[in-house]
Design an enzyme around this catalytic site. Structure first.
Site, PDB file in Angstrom:
ATOM      1  N   ASP A  16       4.037   0.066  39.695  1.00 55.63           N
ATOM      2  CA  ASP A  16       2.683  -0.494  39.628  1.00 55.63           C
ATOM      3  C   ASP A  16       2.688  -1.777  40.457  1.00 55.63           C
ATOM      4  OD1 ASP A  16       0.001  -0.911  38.630  1.00 55.63           O
ATOM      5  OD2 ASP A  16       0.804  -2.399  37.255  1.00 55.63           O
ATOM      6  N   TYR A  48      -3.511  -5.589  43.749  1.00 57.92           N
ATOM      7  CA  TYR A  48      -3.687  -4.632  44.827  1.00 57.92           C
ATOM      8  C   TYR A  48      -5.167  -4.248  44.964  1.00 57.92           C
ATOM      9  CZ  TYR A  48       1.309  -3.376  45.545  1.00 57.92           C
ATOM     10  OH  TYR A  48       2.648  -3.376  45.856  1.00 57.92           O
ATOM     11  N   CYS A  79      -0.431   3.313  38.450  1.00 56.17           N
ATOM     12  CA  CYS A  79      -1.439   2.379  38.958  1.00 56.17           C
ATOM     13  C   CYS A  79      -2.584   3.221  39.513  1.00 56.17           C
ATOM     14  CB  CYS A  79      -0.818   1.530  40.068  1.00 56.17           C
ATOM     15  SG  CYS A  79      -1.990   0.436  40.884  1.00 56.17           S
ATOM     16  N   THR A  81      -5.099   2.119  41.317  1.00 56.77           N
ATOM     17  CA  THR A  81      -5.435   1.691  42.674  1.00 56.77           C
ATOM     18  C   THR A  81      -4.535   2.407  43.684  1.00 56.77           C
ATOM     19  OG1 THR A  81      -6.024  -0.443  41.729  1.00 56.77           O
ATOM     20  CG2 THR A  81      -5.730  -0.366  44.113  1.00 56.77           C
ATOM     21  N   CYS A 189      -7.639   1.266  34.928  1.00 56.32           N
ATOM     22  CA  CYS A 189      -6.635   0.357  35.505  1.00 56.32           C
ATOM     23  C   CYS A 189      -5.566   0.250  34.429  1.00 56.32           C
ATOM     24  CB  CYS A 189      -7.250  -1.005  35.793  1.00 56.32           C
ATOM     25  SG  CYS A 189      -6.021  -2.274  36.176  1.00 56.32           S
TER      26      CYS A 189
HETATM   27  N1  DGL Z   1      -2.662  -1.624  37.271  1.00 57.49           N
HETATM   28  C1  DGL Z   1      -3.333  -1.491  38.536  1.00 57.49           C
HETATM   29  C2  DGL Z   1      -4.323  -0.328  38.457  1.00 57.49           C
HETATM   30  O1  DGL Z   1      -4.148   0.550  37.626  1.00 57.49           O
HETATM   31  C3  DGL Z   1      -3.870  -2.826  38.908  1.00 57.49           C
HETATM   32  C4  DGL Z   1      -4.279  -2.944  40.308  1.00 57.49           C
HETATM   33  C5  DGL Z   1      -4.246  -4.306  40.919  1.00 57.49           C
HETATM   34  O2  DGL Z   1      -3.160  -4.768  41.206  1.00 57.49           O
HETATM   35  O3  DGL Z   1      -5.328  -4.832  41.199  1.00 57.49           O
HETATM   36  O4  DGL Z   1      -5.257  -0.207  39.209  1.00 57.49           O
END
Ligand code: DGL
Length: 275
Positions: A16, A48, A79, A81, A189
């Site tokens: 992640d 991210y 993750c 994203t 997320c």
């Molecule tokens: N845990 C990530 C997700 O599921 C977070 C993304 C980020 O770093 O903005 O999207």
């Protein structure tokens, strides 16, 4: 030694942008307690969700190469994203089985909704990609889908959520944008399940809404990993679990966060990496 038994001993790799994927690791540890695990959080580069596609792909490839060099039996993109941005690219490029974190949440949301009205909370990248909306409406043409970008949540959760005095105001402002008719909310997320109790409480007390189901995809993802390992006969039957946690940031901070979010009964081995 037959081929399957040597694969069984290999670790499950999870990655992640930061601490979000720990929500997936936590469920995996409950459901698959005999496995070996390697976890990477790219904490130094978080979030991210605000980055460009090229930046996310570049960082993702570095994490993937590192995990593949560690000889894992399966790679879990914990993750949303990264799953939205790079899953297809990774699938094409590597032979190792790769699992994303989006499809299970969608299936559970569609199984649970009674009025076909679903709201989604996610990062800017995930929501702008429309991956949830498109997949939901492909499977259920008349579904109403409301998407809420929660830009500040991931960095606040990453940096000790409870220490932010304005956390309930920030969260309330996002929850207000959920469609009042939605009966199902997807936490799109992997950081958000860390604060699921606060989300539940605010929905009960402060926000007018019709939410009956909050979908935390990490639980369903862990179940599907178990099914995959069973089907391929590569479950680890030995009881010699090792959990290696890698961070691109500071190991001491990582230890503190693991103490907050994870079971104190497990033994974790901490390492720092440079991507
Ligand atoms: N845990 C990530 C997700 O599921 C977070 C993304 C980020 O770093 O903005 O999207």
């Amino acid at each position: 030694m037959n081929i399957n038994s040597s694969i069984s001993d290999m670790p499950i790799a999870i990655f992640d942008s930061g601490f979000g994927g720990l929500t997936v690791l936590k469920q995996l540890l409950k459901i698959l307690p005999n496995e070996n695990y390697i976890y990477i959080g790219d904490n130094i580069n978080i979030p991210y969700g605000d980055k460009s596609k090229d930046e996310i792909i570049n960082l993702t490839l570095k994490m993937t190469e590192f995990l593949i060099s560690k000889k894992c039996k399966i790679l879990i993109i914990a993750c949303n994203t990264i799953s939205a941005c790079a899953y297809d690219i990774l699938k094409q490029k590597y032979e190792i089985p790769i699992i994303e974190v989006i499809s299970n949440g969608i299936r559970e949301a569609l199984n649970n909704t009674k009025n076909n009205n679903i709201s989604i909370m996610g990062t800017e990248f995930t929501i702008h990609s429309n991956i949830y909306k498109d997949k939901i409406t492909q499977q259920s043409r008349n579904a109403e889908v409301t998407q809420v970008i929660c830009k500040e949540l991931c960095p606040m959760i990453e940096n000790n959520w409870d220490s932010h005095k304005n956390r309930f105001d920030v969260l309330k402002n996002y929850l207000k944008n959920i469609d009042k008719e939605s009966d199902t909310l997807i936490l799109a997320c992997t950081h958000y399940p860390h604060i699921i109790n606060d989300i539940q409480n605010l929905l009960k007390t402060d926000i007018s809404n019709s939410i009956k189901n909050i979908i935390d995809p990490s639980y369903y993802r862990a179940l599907s990993v178990k099914k995959y390992l069973e089907k391929n006969n590569i479950l680890n039957m030995r009881n010699q679990k090792k959990i290696n946690i890698y961070t691109t940031e500071n190991i001491e901070r990582e230890k503190k966060i693991i103490n907050i979010f994870m079971s104190k009964d497990e033994i974790y081995d901490f390492n720092q990496i440079k991507l």
